[in-house]
Design an enzyme around this catalytic site. Structure first.
Site, PDB file in Angstrom:
ATOM      1  N   LYS A  67       0.777  -1.264   0.012  1.00  0.00           N
ATOM      2  CA  LYS A  67       0.078  -0.107   0.189  1.00  0.00           C
ATOM      3  C   LYS A  67       0.937   1.220  -0.053  1.00  0.00           C
ATOM      4  CE  LYS A  67      -1.759  -1.712   4.149  1.00  0.00           C
ATOM      5  NZ  LYS A  67      -3.407  -1.260   3.806  1.00  0.00           N
ATOM      6  N   ARG A  68       0.329   2.360  -0.232  1.00  0.00           N
ATOM      7  CA  ARG A  68       1.221   3.538  -0.193  1.00  0.00           C
ATOM      8  C   ARG A  68       1.848   3.617   1.114  1.00  0.00           C
ATOM      9  NH1 ARG A  68       0.989   7.525  -4.438  1.00  0.00           N
ATOM     10  NH2 ARG A  68       2.388   8.564  -2.860  1.00  0.00           N
TER      11      ARG A  68
HETATM   12  C1  PLP Z   1      -5.792  -1.707  -3.944  1.00  0.00           C
HETATM   13  C2  PLP Z   1      -4.554  -1.064  -4.350  1.00  0.00           C
HETATM   14  C3  PLP Z   1      -4.344   0.001  -3.442  1.00  0.00           C
HETATM   15  C4  PLP Z   1      -4.906   0.251  -2.174  1.00  0.00           C
HETATM   16  O1  PLP Z   1      -4.380  -0.415  -1.157  1.00  0.00           O
HETATM   17  P1  PLP Z   1      -4.913  -0.190   0.492  1.00  0.00           P
HETATM   18  O2  PLP Z   1      -4.155  -1.434   1.145  1.00  0.00           O
HETATM   19  O3  PLP Z   1      -6.143  -0.241   0.387  1.00  0.00           O
HETATM   20  O4  PLP Z   1      -4.250   1.039   0.720  1.00  0.00           O
HETATM   21  C5  PLP Z   1      -2.947   0.843  -3.814  1.00  0.00           C
HETATM   22  N1  PLP Z   1      -2.498   0.492  -4.836  1.00  0.00           N
HETATM   23  C6  PLP Z   1      -2.510  -0.306  -5.715  1.00  0.00           C
HETATM   24  C7  PLP Z   1      -1.851  -0.749  -6.822  1.00  0.00           C
HETATM   25  C8  PLP Z   1      -3.695  -1.246  -5.342  1.00  0.00           C
HETATM   26  O5  PLP Z   1      -4.040  -2.334  -6.328  1.00  0.00           O
END
Ligand code: PLP
Length: 833
Positions: free
Chosen positions: A563-564
């Protein structure tokens, strides 16, 4: 899942450009390669074949797209417009093959040409037109809108440079510009015939028009043209093919010509450069102040083009302005498009002479707003001078909306001046600023949060006064993700097993996954389940090895946090746990320890120093832990570079454990948590965002819960949180922090992680230290559970079984019923009269 469209006809004579059979595909691939691209089959590169196949697939969407557009115009269907500054759509080829049902035939057609489909799929550059969760949500929703046959248009910006590519050098993040357009984009259709003008700067004056009416004339400093770039978005095995319409900025020709005629060639070029700059680059999240003015200009640019396009379509349908809200509903994805409230008023009042009250009624009835954050620093506001300078007429309209609104508030709450100040569109507590969340709320008939907890907190915190004034406008729509991309496309092994076990309908009716619960204890089924996971882990291990050189054991527990990178998501809490395990191993090399492979992935905003340092820390830990003989390979730590949709395809399906460990109350929903769950990962997580609902669905016994609740977080903070006390009470925590601060993970440089450690010791805004002990204890339960393979497999199966709620189809159905009042329209491919 097998493809459902007919195979090649006996004669092989299928219509050019639309036949789904192997022979037709093969013929059209070669045709496109030669005639469209001007290449030679004998020496074509994988990229040439990628383009040829992409054009061949695009051709097959075109009849659907035309039929879809005709139906929407002819049948007076109400259209959902999803306005979003980001659409993180990911690679298109594989998804389109699946949705059209021609994946197997395309593979065979390429095979006959001696080309491998997987090689071709791997060639595609992904359009990185989003930062993370919010942009990916918009993309999942577009997929569901088409699949559910809902008339819809996605509106956004065609950034020339999307989110940067991330490389890791010496453990640090290095940003590389994204070149997704360098080799051409076969999916988009440029529409120079669909273009609008957008004004900026200048001044306004009150004038009387030819009919003697008072009106405002806005004389802009400059004008930019927005041109539509369409990407067709086919639904899954239906004829519906909706459009993602992204606006590209261009110079207005007449300006150029005038300057050129006047001999001012350089001014003409300057104008062109300034105009094209507008849609040049996507801004990363969490960037303090950078590029503020250009960002507001981008938002206004795409919103104005989109609303003008909706008015054009209204006229094309032969409908009067008064019917605007019956024909269109526009969902604002966060506050980025919230200027729509003022711009729709301007288009109606200034440009179409609709009386204010009537225009306001139309605006409010057609707009709805989705809030995505409670973090005060992430709530958008714009300084008044900047706003006034860039969008003078819009500011006047905002003042007038505010004047009328505050009058209503004063009537409802006589004498409550503090409330009036709190609710105003203008924040006057310091230097004056325009509050975009207030503008979006006041101008919408519905406001929703993105998970049950988030929607409740929204009503208690940032929009409390508004929820008191208009309780009926507030609702929750929990996010969802598309199972086409995140299960079928990225986990084909699992998809096949599901087809065989519960029938093929699950991918458009995800609640059917529930039928799996009857198989959770079936030993033969469990064995197949584990073998699919094993294959996925081997696939990821190979990627890890080629991307980082680190060799990991696919038999280890794959513990993944992607995630970020952000302090509130607490990658550093995970890192502290790894350091703790490392210290235990160093103290006692004989320790019986569950072998784990920790995988991290995610980008940090270029200007977010702490997030960049967290990446450096993870890489520092990896360097030490992976190479210490005392560890003996029992722990592996990987920072997988450049987490994007393409990489996500083989990360989520390979996870045993999903890390969802944000400080309770900070993550609005999360969608990564849902992707992991669908693919059979167990979650270790806090009661935050959609984790709450995930745990409700799967049951507490199949979820590793830990940490303070959102209420407790607030209570601890109010009581005066002192992180150092947690260090004094926990020897392992102290040692872990000391090891980091001492330079163990920074090649002896004791200064490198000082800012991170000091921040944790003295501020710790996201209560990492307060949750540390609970997290470590729960991780021990995870290790114990992993030892019992059958129990773990059962829990894994049940996680998939109870993931049905988290399909974006469910979310979109809720938007349709509760906010948009829209129903599906069946598209027929028969020629309409
Ligand atoms: C699903 C997704 C996110 C979101 O991730 P979180 O864990 O909800 O912050 C961010 N980047 C990409 C490439 C994703 O597929």
């Amino acid at each position: 899942m097998t493809d459902t469209l007919p195979l090649k006809s006996p004669s092989g004579a299928e219509p050019a450009r639309s036949g789904p059979g192997v022979a037709a595909l093969q013929r059209d691939i070669v045709d496109n390669l030669i005639c469209l691209q001007g290449r030679y089959p004998e020496i074509a590169t994988p990229h040439d074949w990628y383009m040829a196949l992409a054009y061949t697939v695009r051709d097959r969407m075109m009849t659907r797209r035309v039929a879809t557009t005709y139906a929407y115009v002819a049948r007076g269907a109400k259209i959902a417009c999803y306005l979003s500054a980001e659409f993180l759509i990911g690679p298109q080829l594989g998804n389109n093959l699946i949705n059209l049902g021609i994946g197997t035939n395309a593979r065979d057609a390429l095979q006959a040409l001696d080309v491998d489909l997987d090689t071709v799929l791997a060639i595609e550059e992904e359009p990185g037109l989003g930062n993370g969760g919010l942009g990916r949500l918009a993309a999942c929703y577009i997929d569901s809108l088409s699949t559910l046959e809902i008339p819809a248009i996605g509106y956004g910006i065609r950034y020339e440079f999307g989110i940067f590519d991330q490389e890791i050098r010496d453990g640090w993040q290095v940003e590389v510009t994204d070149k997704w357009l360098q080799k051409g984009n076969p999916w988009e259709i440029l529409r120079p015939d669909v273009a609008f003008y957008v004004n900026f700067g200048g001044h306004t004056e009150n004038v009387t028009d030819a009919q003697g009416r008072f009106c405002v004339r806005w004389t802009p400093a400059y004008t930019v043209k927005g041109v539509a770039c369409d990407t067709p978005m086919p639904g899954f095995r239906v004829n519906t093919c909706n459009t993602l319409r992204l606006w590209k900025s261009e110079a207005v020709e007449s300006f150029n010509l005038q300057d050129f005629n006047a001999g001012d060639y350089y001014e003409a070029v300057h104008e062109k450069v300034r105009s094209e700059t507008l849609s040049k680059v996507l801004y990363p999240n969490d960037e303090p102040e950078a590029g503020k003015r250009l960002r507001l200009a981008q938002q206004y640019f795409f919103v104005s083009c989109s609303l003008q396009d909706m008015l054009r379509l209204l006229a094309l349908k032969g409908e009067p302005i008064s019917r605007f809200a019956d024909v269109f509903t526009a969902q604002l994805n966060d506050t980025h498009p919230s200027i729509a409230v003022a711009e729709l008023m301007r288009l109606l009042v200034d440009e179409r002479q609709v009386p204010w009250d009537e225009a306001w009624e139309i605006t409010r009835r057609s707009l709805a707003y989705t809030n995505h954050t409670l973090l005060p620093e992430a709530l958008e506001t714009w300084g008044l001078p900047l706003f006034q300078n860039l969008l003078p007429r819009l500011l006047e309209i905002i003042y007038e909306i505010n004047r009328r609104f505050l009058e209503e508030v004063r009537q409802r709450y006589p004498g409550d001046d503090e409330r009036v100040a709190r609710m105003s569109l203008i924040d006057e507590t310091g230097a004056k600023r325009v509050r975009m969340a207030h503008l979006a709320t006041i101008g919408s008939h519905a406001v929703n949060g993105v998970a049950a907890l988030h929607s409740e907190l929204l009503k208690q915190t940032v929009l409390r006064d508004f929820a008191e004034l208009w309780p009926e406008r507030f609702l929750n729509v929990t996010n969802g993700v598309t199972p086409r991309r995140f299960m079928m496309l990225s986990n084909p092994g699992l998809a096949t097993l599901l087809d065989e076990t519960i029938g093929e309908g699950w991918v458009t009716d995800l609640a059917r996954l529930r039928k799996l619960d009857g198989h959770a204890d079936d030993i033969a089924f469990q064995d197949r389940w584990r073998s699919i996971k094993q294959t996925n882990k081997e696939r990821l291990a190979a990627r890890i090895s080629s991307a980082t050189g680190i060799v990991v054991d696919p038999a280890a527990l794959f513990d993944i946090q992607v995630k970020r990178i952000h302090e509130y998501k607490r990658q550093h809490l995970n890192a502290l746990f790894i350091v703790t395990l490392y210290l235990r191993l160093r103290r006692n090399p004989q320790l019986a320890l569950t072998p784990r492979c920790f995988v991290f992935g995610g980008k940090a905003a270029p200007g977010y120093a702490m997030a960049r340092l967290i990446i450096r820390l993870i890489n520092g830990i990896a360097e030490v832990v992976n190479n210490d003989p005392a560890v003996g390979g029992r722990l592996k730590v990987v920072f997988f570079p450049d987490f994007n949709v393409k990489n996500a395809h083989f990360i989520y399906p390979a996870a045993d454990l999903s890390e969802q460990i944000s400080t309770a109350g900070k993550e609005a929903s999360g969608t990564g948590n849902m992707k992991f769950m669908m693919n059979g990962a167990l979650t270790i997580g806090t009661l935050d965002g959609a984790n709450v609902e995930i745990r409700d669905e799967v049951g507490d016994e199949n979820f590793f819960l830990f940490g303070l609740t959102a209420d407790e977080v607030e209570r601890v903070k109010r009581a005066g949180y002192r992180p150092i006390e947690y260090v004094n009470a926990n020897e392992e925590l102290r040692e872990a922090l000391d090891l980091i601060a001492g330079g163990c993970f920074s090649r002896g440089d004791a200064g490198m992680f000082r800012p991170l450690v000091d921040n944790l010791l003295h501020v710790d805004p996201f209560l990492v230290l307060a949750d540390y002990a609970a997290y470590v204890a729960r991780q021990e339960d995870v290790s114990v559970a992993w030892q019992n393979t059958r129990r773990w497999t059962r829990m894994s199966i049940l996680n998939t079984a109870y993931a049905g709620k988290f399909s974006s189809d469910r979310a979109i159905s809720e938007y349709c019923e509760r906010i948009w009042n829209i129903r599906p329209v069946k598209i027929s491919l028969e020629r309409q009269p």
